[in-house]
Design a protein around this motif. Structure first.
Motif, PDB file in Angstrom:
ATOM      1  N   ALA A 184       0.821  -1.192   0.000  1.00  0.00           N
ATOM      2  CA  ALA A 184       0.000   0.000   0.000  1.00  0.00           C
ATOM      3  C   ALA A 184       0.865   1.256   0.000  1.00  0.00           C
ATOM      4  CB  ALA A 184      -0.908  -0.018   1.225  1.00  0.00           C
ATOM      5  N   VAL A 185       0.253   2.367  -0.441  1.00  0.00           N
ATOM      6  CA  VAL A 185       1.014   3.606  -0.579  1.00  0.00           C
ATOM      7  C   VAL A 185       0.605   4.606   0.493  1.00  0.00           C
ATOM      8  CG1 VAL A 185       1.576   5.525  -2.088  1.00  0.00           C
ATOM      9  CG2 VAL A 185       1.213   3.253  -3.061  1.00  0.00           C
ATOM     10  N   VAL A 186       1.603   5.104   1.195  1.00  0.00           N
ATOM     11  CA  VAL A 186       1.401   6.167   2.173  1.00  0.00           C
ATOM     12  C   VAL A 186       2.266   7.342   1.743  1.00  0.00           C
ATOM     13  CG1 VAL A 186       1.641   6.845   4.596  1.00  0.00           C
ATOM     14  CG2 VAL A 186       0.930   4.517   4.010  1.00  0.00           C
ATOM     15  N   SER A 187       1.630   8.478   1.574  1.00  0.00           N
ATOM     16  CA  SER A 187       2.333   9.661   1.098  1.00  0.00           C
ATOM     17  C   SER A 187       2.480  10.667   2.226  1.00  0.00           C
ATOM     18  CB  SER A 187       1.557  10.287  -0.057  1.00  0.00           C
ATOM     19  OG  SER A 187       2.182  11.471  -0.495  1.00  0.00           O
ATOM     20  N   GLN A 188       3.682  11.156   2.411  1.00  0.00           N
ATOM     21  CA  GLN A 188       3.947  12.120   3.476  1.00  0.00           C
ATOM     22  C   GLN A 188       4.516  13.390   2.845  1.00  0.00           C
ATOM     23  OE1 GLN A 188       6.176  10.402   6.725  1.00  0.00           O
ATOM     24  NE2 GLN A 188       6.651  12.376   7.621  1.00  0.00           N
ATOM     25  N   HIS A 189       4.042  14.516   3.353  1.00  0.00           N
ATOM     26  CA  HIS A 189       4.440  15.789   2.748  1.00  0.00           C
ATOM     27  C   HIS A 189       4.553  16.867   3.815  1.00  0.00           C
ATOM     28  CE1 HIS A 189       4.577  18.914  -0.335  1.00  0.00           C
ATOM     29  NE2 HIS A 189       3.752  19.600   0.429  1.00  0.00           N
ATOM     30  N   PRO A 190       5.559  17.727   3.817  1.00  0.00           N
ATOM     31  CA  PRO A 190       6.647  17.778   2.837  1.00  0.00           C
ATOM     32  C   PRO A 190       7.738  16.761   3.163  1.00  0.00           C
ATOM     33  CG  PRO A 190       6.937  19.510   4.443  1.00  0.00           C
ATOM     34  CD  PRO A 190       5.662  18.802   4.811  1.00  0.00           C
ATOM     35  N   SER A 191       8.632  16.544   2.247  1.00  0.00           N
ATOM     36  CA  SER A 191       9.723  15.610   2.498  1.00  0.00           C
ATOM     37  C   SER A 191      10.856  16.296   3.268  1.00  0.00           C
ATOM     38  CB  SER A 191      10.273  15.053   1.184  1.00  0.00           C
ATOM     39  OG  SER A 191      10.718  16.112   0.351  1.00  0.00           O
ATOM     40  N   ARG A 192      10.915  17.600   3.113  1.00  0.00           N
ATOM     41  CA  ARG A 192      11.978  18.348   3.776  1.00  0.00           C
ATOM     42  C   ARG A 192      11.459  19.745   4.076  1.00  0.00           C
ATOM     43  NH1 ARG A 192      17.556  17.302   3.594  1.00  0.00           N
ATOM     44  NH2 ARG A 192      17.129  15.567   2.194  1.00  0.00           N
ATOM     45  N   VAL A 193      11.730  20.234   5.270  1.00  0.00           N
ATOM     46  CA  VAL A 193      11.293  21.588   5.616  1.00  0.00           C
ATOM     47  C   VAL A 193      12.308  22.225   6.559  1.00  0.00           C
ATOM     48  CG1 VAL A 193       9.811  20.728   7.484  1.00  0.00           C
ATOM     49  CG2 VAL A 193       9.382  22.981   6.513  1.00  0.00           C
ATOM     50  N   ILE A 194      12.554  23.505   6.293  1.00  0.00           N
ATOM     51  CA  ILE A 194      13.409  24.313   7.170  1.00  0.00           C
ATOM     52  C   ILE A 194      12.544  25.438   7.706  1.00  0.00           C
ATOM     53  CG2 ILE A 194      15.467  25.755   7.332  1.00  0.00           C
ATOM     54  CD1 ILE A 194      16.572  24.213   4.896  1.00  0.00           C
ATOM     55  N   CYS A 195      12.533  25.616   9.007  1.00  0.00           N
ATOM     56  CA  CYS A 195      11.718  26.689   9.570  1.00  0.00           C
ATOM     57  C   CYS A 195      12.514  27.434  10.625  1.00  0.00           C
ATOM     58  CB  CYS A 195      10.420  26.132  10.165  1.00  0.00           C
ATOM     59  SG  CYS A 195      10.647  25.192  11.685  1.00  0.00           S
ATOM     60  N   LYS A 196      12.022  28.621  10.932  1.00  0.00           N
ATOM     61  CA  LYS A 196      12.676  29.436  11.944  1.00  0.00           C
ATOM     62  C   LYS A 196      12.206  29.031  13.335  1.00  0.00           C
ATOM     63  CE  LYS A 196      13.510  33.560   9.165  1.00  0.00           C
ATOM     64  NZ  LYS A 196      13.283  35.028   9.042  1.00  0.00           N
ATOM     65  N   SER A 197      13.078  29.177  14.285  1.00  0.00           N
ATOM     66  CA  SER A 197      12.749  28.858  15.668  1.00  0.00           C
ATOM     67  C   SER A 197      11.545  29.675  16.118  1.00  0.00           C
ATOM     68  CB  SER A 197      13.964  29.181  16.549  1.00  0.00           C
ATOM     69  OG  SER A 197      13.749  28.735  17.855  1.00  0.00           O
ATOM     70  N   GLY A 198      10.587  28.998  16.769  1.00  0.00           N
ATOM     71  CA  GLY A 198       9.395  29.670  17.255  1.00  0.00           C
ATOM     72  C   GLY A 198       8.186  29.547  16.340  1.00  0.00           C
ATOM     73  N   THR A 199       8.404  29.097  15.128  1.00  0.00           N
ATOM     74  CA  THR A 199       7.282  28.924  14.202  1.00  0.00           C
ATOM     75  C   THR A 199       6.737  27.503  14.299  1.00  0.00           C
ATOM     76  OG1 THR A 199       8.739  28.302  12.376  1.00  0.00           O
ATOM     77  CG2 THR A 199       8.212  30.643  12.626  1.00  0.00           C
ATOM     78  N   SER A 200       5.616  27.278  13.638  1.00  0.00           N
ATOM     79  CA  SER A 200       4.983  25.957  13.650  1.00  0.00           C
ATOM     80  C   SER A 200       5.070  25.324  12.267  1.00  0.00           C
ATOM     81  CB  SER A 200       3.520  26.073  14.072  1.00  0.00           C
ATOM     82  OG  SER A 200       3.430  26.539  15.401  1.00  0.00           O
ATOM     83  N   VAL A 201       5.130  24.020  12.264  1.00  0.00           N
ATOM     84  CA  VAL A 201       5.242  23.282  11.005  1.00  0.00           C
ATOM     85  C   VAL A 201       4.205  22.161  10.987  1.00  0.00           C
ATOM     86  CG1 VAL A 201       6.718  21.745   9.651  1.00  0.00           C
ATOM     87  CG2 VAL A 201       7.698  23.744  10.766  1.00  0.00           C
ATOM     88  N   LYS A 202       3.507  22.026   9.869  1.00  0.00           N
ATOM     89  CA  LYS A 202       2.510  20.962   9.736  1.00  0.00           C
ATOM     90  C   LYS A 202       3.002  19.926   8.739  1.00  0.00           C
ATOM     91  CE  LYS A 202      -2.021  21.657   9.577  1.00  0.00           C
ATOM     92  NZ  LYS A 202      -3.384  21.968   9.080  1.00  0.00           N
ATOM     93  N   ILE A 203       2.893  18.665   9.123  1.00  0.00           N
ATOM     94  CA  ILE A 203       3.286  17.551   8.257  1.00  0.00           C
ATOM     95  C   ILE A 203       2.047  16.708   8.000  1.00  0.00           C
ATOM     96  CG2 ILE A 203       4.764  15.513   8.040  1.00  0.00           C
ATOM     97  CD1 ILE A 203       6.598  16.811  10.185  1.00  0.00           C
TER      98      ILE A 203
END
Lengths: 114, 111
Positions: free
Chosen positions: A2-21
């Motif tokens: 089965a296929v599971v897709s995850q996005h993004p594959s790579r992310v750079i963010c600044k300290s204090g910000t939020s990131v959604k995967i």
């Protein structure tokens, strides 16, 4: 498999910000999704287990207010790293399973917090 | 005692040889067993699943399960350099969906 897709594959963010995967099961309905974290040359560390429509179950030592998990549908789960700091930099991987069958992994997301 | 134990390796085998990877688990109630392959910097990929005692073959891979001894193994025949990776043993216990992973065995197939 089965296929599971995850996005993004790579992310750079600044300290204090939020990131959604995002983690999507493309060709099956995932009753359960898992989120893992892996540091270089170390094993997978389970962070939390999420079942569709219910609150995630977090492993001991994982801050649920920092790592927000939503599993709103049978094909999508999201992990949000809130107020990210450099120590949160890691490889985050999701996996999905349907009714206790085999679990398939997404491609992983390499998060770098600067 | 760890729930799922693997020798971390590295296990080095020459090209064309049989690689034997071993895993033991502590929970006798475990029902499902899986082998994953993880290349450096990538996510794990499912290779084999096994649910009952005995052998299960898929191409060059054979999984072996012995519930009485709480032991599961993976044999890779005709090992290739592309098989060089970390192999993770995973066990599902009881009725839950959670997998418990071993720390993985690093396999190196040398030319």
């Amino acid at each position: 498999g089965a296929v599971v897709s995850q996005h993004p594959s790579r992310v750079i963010c600044k300290s204090g910000t939020s990131v959604k995967i995002e983690c999507r099961s493309l060709d099956f309905q995932a009753t359960t999704m898992f989120w893992y974290r892996q540091f270089p040359k170390q094993s997978l560390m389970l962070m939390a287990t999420s079942n569709e429509g219910s609150k995630a179950t977090y492993e001991q030592g994982v801050e649920k207010d920092k790592f927000l998990i939503n599993h709103a549908s049978l094909t999508l789960s999201t992990l949000t790293v809130t107020s990210a700091h450099p120590e949160d930099s890691s490889f985050y991987i999701c996996s999905a399973t349907a009714h206790g069958a085999e679990a398939f992994f997404g491609q992983g997301t390499r998060l770098t917090v600067v | 005692q760890k729930e799922v134990e693997q020798n971390s390796g590295p296990l080095s085998v020459p090209e064309g040889a049989i690689a034997s990877l071993n895993c033991t688990y502590s929970d006798r109630g475990s029902q499902s067993f899986f082998w994953y392959r993880q290349y450096s910097g990538k996510s794990p990929e499912l290779i084999m699943s096994i649910y009952s005692n005995g052998d299960k073959e898929d191409g060059r891979f054979t999984a072996q399960l012995n519930k009485a001894s709480q032991y599961v193994s993976l044999l890779i025949r005709d090992s290739q350099p592309s098989d060089s990776a970390t192999y993770l043993c995973a066990v599902r216990t009881g009725g839950g969906n959670k997998l418990t992973f071993g720390t993985g065995t690093q396999l190196k197939v040398e030319l």
